[in-house]
Design an enzyme around this catalytic site. Structure first.
Site, PDB file in Angstrom:
ATOM      1  N   CYS A  18     -22.938 -27.559 -23.045  1.00 48.26           N
ATOM      2  CA  CYS A  18     -24.252 -27.370 -23.672  1.00 48.26           C
ATOM      3  C   CYS A  18     -25.141 -26.449 -22.858  1.00 48.26           C
ATOM      4  O   CYS A  18     -25.935 -25.692 -23.397  1.00 48.26           O
ATOM      5  CB  CYS A  18     -24.931 -28.727 -23.839  1.00 48.26           C
ATOM      6  N   LYS A  63     -20.858 -45.375 -29.071  1.00 51.07           N
ATOM      7  CA  LYS A  63     -20.031 -44.762 -30.126  1.00 51.07           C
ATOM      8  C   LYS A  63     -19.567 -43.402 -29.593  1.00 51.07           C
ATOM      9  O   LYS A  63     -20.301 -42.424 -29.611  1.00 51.07           O
ATOM     10  CB  LYS A  63     -20.874 -44.572 -31.386  1.00 51.07           C
ATOM     11  N   GLU A  77     -30.349 -35.231 -26.534  1.00 50.51           N
ATOM     12  CA  GLU A  77     -29.880 -34.138 -25.667  1.00 50.51           C
ATOM     13  C   GLU A  77     -29.036 -33.238 -26.547  1.00 50.51           C
ATOM     14  O   GLU A  77     -27.928 -33.616 -26.931  1.00 50.51           O
ATOM     15  CB  GLU A  77     -29.003 -34.676 -24.522  1.00 50.51           C
TER      16      GLU A  77
HETATM   17  P1  NAD Z   1     -21.895 -33.729 -33.026  1.00 51.17           P
HETATM   18  O1  NAD Z   1     -23.361 -33.744 -33.265  1.00 51.17           O
HETATM   19  O2  NAD Z   1     -21.015 -33.239 -34.116  1.00 51.17           O
HETATM   20  O3  NAD Z   1     -21.365 -35.208 -32.682  1.00 51.17           O
HETATM   21  C1  NAD Z   1     -21.860 -35.947 -31.602  1.00 51.17           C
HETATM   22  C2  NAD Z   1     -21.688 -37.418 -31.887  1.00 51.17           C
HETATM   23  O4  NAD Z   1     -22.479 -37.776 -33.014  1.00 51.17           O
HETATM   24  C3  NAD Z   1     -20.248 -37.842 -32.222  1.00 51.17           C
HETATM   25  O5  NAD Z   1     -19.983 -39.072 -31.595  1.00 51.17           O
HETATM   26  C4  NAD Z   1     -20.290 -38.011 -33.716  1.00 51.17           C
HETATM   27  O6  NAD Z   1     -19.346 -38.925 -34.211  1.00 51.17           O
HETATM   28  C5  NAD Z   1     -21.691 -38.559 -33.903  1.00 51.17           C
HETATM   29  N1  NAD Z   1     -22.229 -38.435 -35.264  1.00 51.17           N
HETATM   30  C6  NAD Z   1     -21.894 -37.540 -36.217  1.00 51.17           C
HETATM   31  N2  NAD Z   1     -22.626 -37.763 -37.337  1.00 51.17           N
HETATM   32  C7  NAD Z   1     -23.423 -38.822 -37.084  1.00 51.17           C
HETATM   33  C8  NAD Z   1     -24.405 -39.525 -37.830  1.00 51.17           C
HETATM   34  N3  NAD Z   1     -24.723 -39.175 -39.079  1.00 51.17           N
HETATM   35  N4  NAD Z   1     -25.032 -40.554 -37.241  1.00 51.17           N
HETATM   36  C9  NAD Z   1     -24.753 -40.915 -35.981  1.00 51.17           C
HETATM   37  N5  NAD Z   1     -23.829 -40.283 -35.216  1.00 51.17           N
HETATM   38  C10 NAD Z   1     -23.176 -39.252 -35.758  1.00 51.17           C
HETATM   39  O7  NAD Z   1     -21.693 -32.924 -31.685  1.00 51.17           O
HETATM   40  P2  NAD Z   1     -20.321 -32.508 -30.990  1.00 51.17           P
HETATM   41  O8  NAD Z   1     -19.711 -31.407 -31.791  1.00 51.17           O
HETATM   42  O9  NAD Z   1     -19.524 -33.723 -30.711  1.00 51.17           O
HETATM   43  O10 NAD Z   1     -20.837 -31.937 -29.593  1.00 51.17           O
HETATM   44  C11 NAD Z   1     -21.230 -30.627 -29.389  1.00 51.17           C
HETATM   45  C12 NAD Z   1     -22.738 -30.516 -29.369  1.00 51.17           C
HETATM   46  O11 NAD Z   1     -23.276 -31.363 -28.369  1.00 51.17           O
HETATM   47  C13 NAD Z   1     -23.192 -29.115 -28.992  1.00 51.17           C
HETATM   48  O12 NAD Z   1     -24.279 -28.742 -29.807  1.00 51.17           O
HETATM   49  C14 NAD Z   1     -23.632 -29.260 -27.556  1.00 51.17           C
HETATM   50  O13 NAD Z   1     -24.569 -28.313 -27.111  1.00 51.17           O
HETATM   51  C15 NAD Z   1     -24.194 -30.635 -27.566  1.00 51.17           C
HETATM   52  N6  NAD Z   1     -24.261 -31.176 -26.205  1.00 51.17           N
HETATM   53  C16 NAD Z   1     -25.473 -31.337 -25.613  1.00 51.17           C
HETATM   54  C17 NAD Z   1     -25.565 -31.810 -24.317  1.00 51.17           C
HETATM   55  C18 NAD Z   1     -26.895 -32.002 -23.639  1.00 51.17           C
HETATM   56  O14 NAD Z   1     -26.950 -32.762 -22.679  1.00 51.17           O
HETATM   57  N7  NAD Z   1     -27.953 -31.362 -24.073  1.00 51.17           N
HETATM   58  C19 NAD Z   1     -24.395 -32.128 -23.611  1.00 51.17           C
HETATM   59  C20 NAD Z   1     -23.166 -31.936 -24.241  1.00 51.17           C
HETATM   60  C21 NAD Z   1     -23.115 -31.475 -25.541  1.00 51.17           C
END
Ligand code: NAD
Length: 488
Positions: free
Chosen positions: A289, A181, A256
Site C-alpha cells: 500500500c 476476517k 487503512e
Molecule cells: P479488498 O478491499 O478487496 O479486501 C480487503 C478485505 O476486505 C478482505 O478480507 C475482503 O474479504 C474484505 N471485504 C471485501 N468486501 C467486503 C465487504 N463488503 N464487507 C466487509 N469486508 C469485505 O482489498 P485487497 O485487494 O485484499 O487489498 C489490497 C488493498 O489494500 C489495496 O488498495 C492496498 O493499498 C490496501 N492496503 C492498505 C494498507 C494500509 O495500511 N493503508 C495496507 C495493505 C493494503
C-alpha cells in the site's frame, strides 16, 4: 466429505473457523490456490452470515471477563502469543509464502519477527498506559481507557499476518475481544494464529477467526449491533461499503486504505540512494500500500537517474519466492494480474512508453515496469495499480514537485531524496501524507502514528493512537467534598 486439515509445506493448518474456542465447519468451502504455481492448496471453510453472527456472539460473551482481566495478565498472555509466533516462525513464514507469494526470506527475517513484536509492543505499552488526572477548581478529572467491546478486524492479502496482528495485538491488549476476517486469497496464517493464541492461554471467544468472502459475510460483521469497533485494511471501494454498513449503528471505524504515493528525487540527492529507493518499490511485486509508485525527478538529473535505474532494476531476479535469490515473486491472483495488465495496456495506448517491462511473464508473474510519457491526469498516475508498475515524471521547480506529489485523491505516504536539509523540511511541511520518509523508506517506530490522509484512510494506529481507537475514553470528574464515607 470436506477435508478440513491442510498440509502446507509440511505444516498442518485447520481450515475451519475458530469460534468460541472451537473449530467450526461450513457446509461449503472455497479453494485456496498458491500464486507460486497456481496449484490448489486445499479447501477453506466458506463462512455464512449466521457463522459471522455466531463469532460476534462468542466475542460478546467473552468480553466482560477479558475486559476485567488485570492488565498484567493480559500482557503476560500476549507475550506468550509472541513466544508461540517465534517458536513457529519458520512454519508461519513458509505457509505465508505458499499462500500469498511474497518472499520467504522477507517473511523469515522481517515480517514474522515483526508479527511477534506487534504482540510484545502492545503488551508492554498496555502496562505503561497511564491513567491521567487533571485538576480544575479543586475537582479531579480522571481519564481512563475502558475496553470498547467486540471488535471486527478485516484484513487484506498482501501482508496477511503482519497486518492482522497490527490490529489483533492492540485490540486484545486494550481488553477488547476480536473477530478476525482474513482475506480469502490468503486465509491460512490467521488460522495458525488461532492455534498459537489458544496454546498461549488466550481464553475461548477472546479471538475468533471467520473465513470466507467479504462480499458474503462482511455485512453481517460490520452492521452487527454488538460490534463496538471495526478496523479495516484494504481498498477504497470496500471501505465505502463497510462505512455505509457501519453507519447502521454508528460503529467507530479505522480505515487503512490504498495509496498512490510519490518519490521525489531532487537534483541535490545522492542519486544512487534515490535509485535504490525507487527500485525498492518493486518489493512484494509492488503489492504494497505504501509503495512510492510515482517517481518524480528533477529534470536536470532525470536522464542519469533513468540510466542508473534501468541498470539496477535489470539486476533483480524474478521467480519462485521460496528461492533465496528471488527479489520479486508472483502476483497474488489471475484477476490481479489482469488488472495490472489492463492498467499498463491502457497507459501504453494513451501514449506512455515502457522503459522496462510493460508485459506479463509466465504464470502469475508481471515484469517490473517503468512507464514514462504519462500525464498527471491519466489513469496510470491517478489510480492505484497494486503491481510492479512505476511511472516517471519530471519537474523543474520545488513548487511543481509538491504540486504533482499532492495531486491525487490519496495521501498515504511520500518519500523524498534530497541532500538539502532545509529543502527536506520545506517540502515535508507541504506534503499531504500520513508518513513522509526522507532519504529512506519503510522504516517505522511502532510508537509513531500510522495511517493515511484523504482517501488513504480514516484515523491513525500505533502507540497510544491504537489504544485511543480500541478504547472508550472516559473522564470521571469528582468534587473535592461531599463524602459521607471515605474508606480511601
Ligand atoms: P479488498 O478491499 O478487496 O479486501 C480487503 C478485505 O476486505 C478482505 O478480507 C475482503 O474479504 C474484505 N471485504 C471485501 N468486501 C467486503 C465487504 N463488503 N464487507 C466487509 N469486508 C469485505 O482489498 P485487497 O485487494 O485484499 O487489498 C489490497 C488493498 O489494500 C489495496 O488498495 C492496498 O493499498 C490496501 N492496503 C492498505 C494498507 C494500509 O495500511 N493503508 C495496507 C495493505 C493494503
Amino acid at each position: 466429505m470436506i477435508e478440513h486439515t491442510l498440509t502446507v509445506a509440511g505444516v498442518t493448518v485447520d481450515a475451519r473457523h475458530w469460534i468460541g474456542g472451537e473449530r467450526v465447519a461450513s457446509a461449503e468451502t472455497f479453494t485456496d490456490v498458491s500464486p507460486i504455481d497456481g496449484r490448489a492448496i486445499g479447501e477453506i471453510a466458506r463462512g455464512t452470515p449466521a457463522q459471522a453472527a455466531a463469532a460476534v456472539a462468542a466475542a460478546k460473551a467473552a468480553f466482560p471477563a477479558w475486559a476485567a482481566t488485570p492488565r498484567a495478565e493480559r500482557a503476560r498472555i500476549l507475550h506468550a502469543v509472541a513466544d508461540g509466533v517465534e517458536k513457529r516462525l519458520e512454519e508461519l513464514a513458509v505457509v505465508e509464502t505458499t499462500d500469498n507469494g511474497a518472499l520467504l526470506r522477507s517473511h523469515r527475517r522481517g515480517v514474522m519477527p515483526r508479527v511477534a513484536h506487534n504482540f510484545r509492543f502492545f503488551a508492554d505499552w498496555l502496562l505503561k498506559l497511564d491513567h491521567e488526572d487533571f485538576e480544575t477548581r479543586g475537582h479531579t478529572n480522571h481519564v481512563s481507557w475502558d475496553p470498547a467491546g467486540p471488535s471486527v478486524l478485516i484484513t487484506p492479502w498482501n501482508a496477511p499476518l503482519m497486518l492482522a496482528t497490527w490490529k489483533v495485538a492492540p485490540a486484545l491488549a486494550a481488553g477488547n475481544t476480536v473477530v478476525l476476517k482474513p482475506a480469502e486469497w490468503s486465509p491460512l496464517t490467521a488460522s495458525l494464529l488461532a492455534d498459537i493464541a489458544a496454546e498461549a492461554g488466550l481464553p475461548a471467544g477472546v479471538l475468533n477467526v471467520v473465513q470466507g468472502y467479504g462480499s458474503e459475510i462482511g455485512d453481517a460483521l460490520t452492521s452487527h449491533p454488538d460490534v463496538r469497533r471495526i478496523s479495516f485494511t484494504g481498498s477504497v471501494p470496500t471501505a465505502r461499503r463497510i462505512a455505509a454498513s457501519a453507519a447502521a449503528h454508528l460503529t467507530p471505524l479505522s480505515l487503512e486504505l490504498g495509496g498512490k504515493s510519490p518519490l521525489l528525487v531532487f537534483a541535490d540527492a545522492d542519486l544512487d540512494l534515490a535509485v535504490d529507493l525507487a527500485v525498492e518499490q518493486y518489493d512484494n511485486a509492488g503489492q504494497v500500500c505504501l509503495a512510492a509508485t510515482r517517481i518524480l525527478v528533477e529534470d536536470s538529473v532525470a536522464e542519469e537517474f533513468t540510466r542508473r535505474f534501468v541498470e539496477k532494476a535489470g539486476q533483480l531476479t524474478q521467480g519462485d519466492p521460496r528461492e533465496e535469490a528471488a527479489d520479486i515473486g508472483p502476483t497474488i491472483h489471475p484477476r490481479q494480474l489482469e488488472k495490472i495488465d489492463g492498467f499498463v495496456r491502457r497507459a501504453l495506448d494513451a501514449g506512455a512508453r515502457a522503459v522496462i517491462g510493460g508485459h506479463r511473464k509466465d504464470g502469475r508473474y508481471y515484469a517490473p515496469t517503468l512507464l514514462t510519457g504519462v500525464t498527471q491526469d491519466s489513469e496510470i498516475v491517478q489510480e492505484e495499480v497494486f503491481g510492479p508498475v512505476l511511472t516517471l515524471q519530471t519537474f523543474t521547480t520545488e513548487d511543481e514537485a509538491v504540486r504533482l506529489a499532492n495531486d491525487t485523491r490519496f495521501g498515504l505516504a511520500a518519500t523524498l531524496a534530497t541532500g538539502d536539509r532545509a529543502r527536506a523540511e520545506r517540502v515535508t511541511a507541504r506534503l499531504v501524507a500520513g508518513t513522509v520518509w526522507v532519504n529512506c523508506f519503510f522504516v517505522r517506530d511502532l510508537r509513531a502514528p500510522f495511517g493515511g490522509s484523504r482517501q488513504s484512510g480514516v484515523g491513525r494506529e500505533g502507540g497510544s493512537w491504537s489504544f485511543d481507537f480500541y478504547c472508550d475514553l472516559k473522564n470521571t470528574v469528582t468534587a473535592p467534598n461531599g463524602w459521607s464515607q471515605d474508606h480511601g
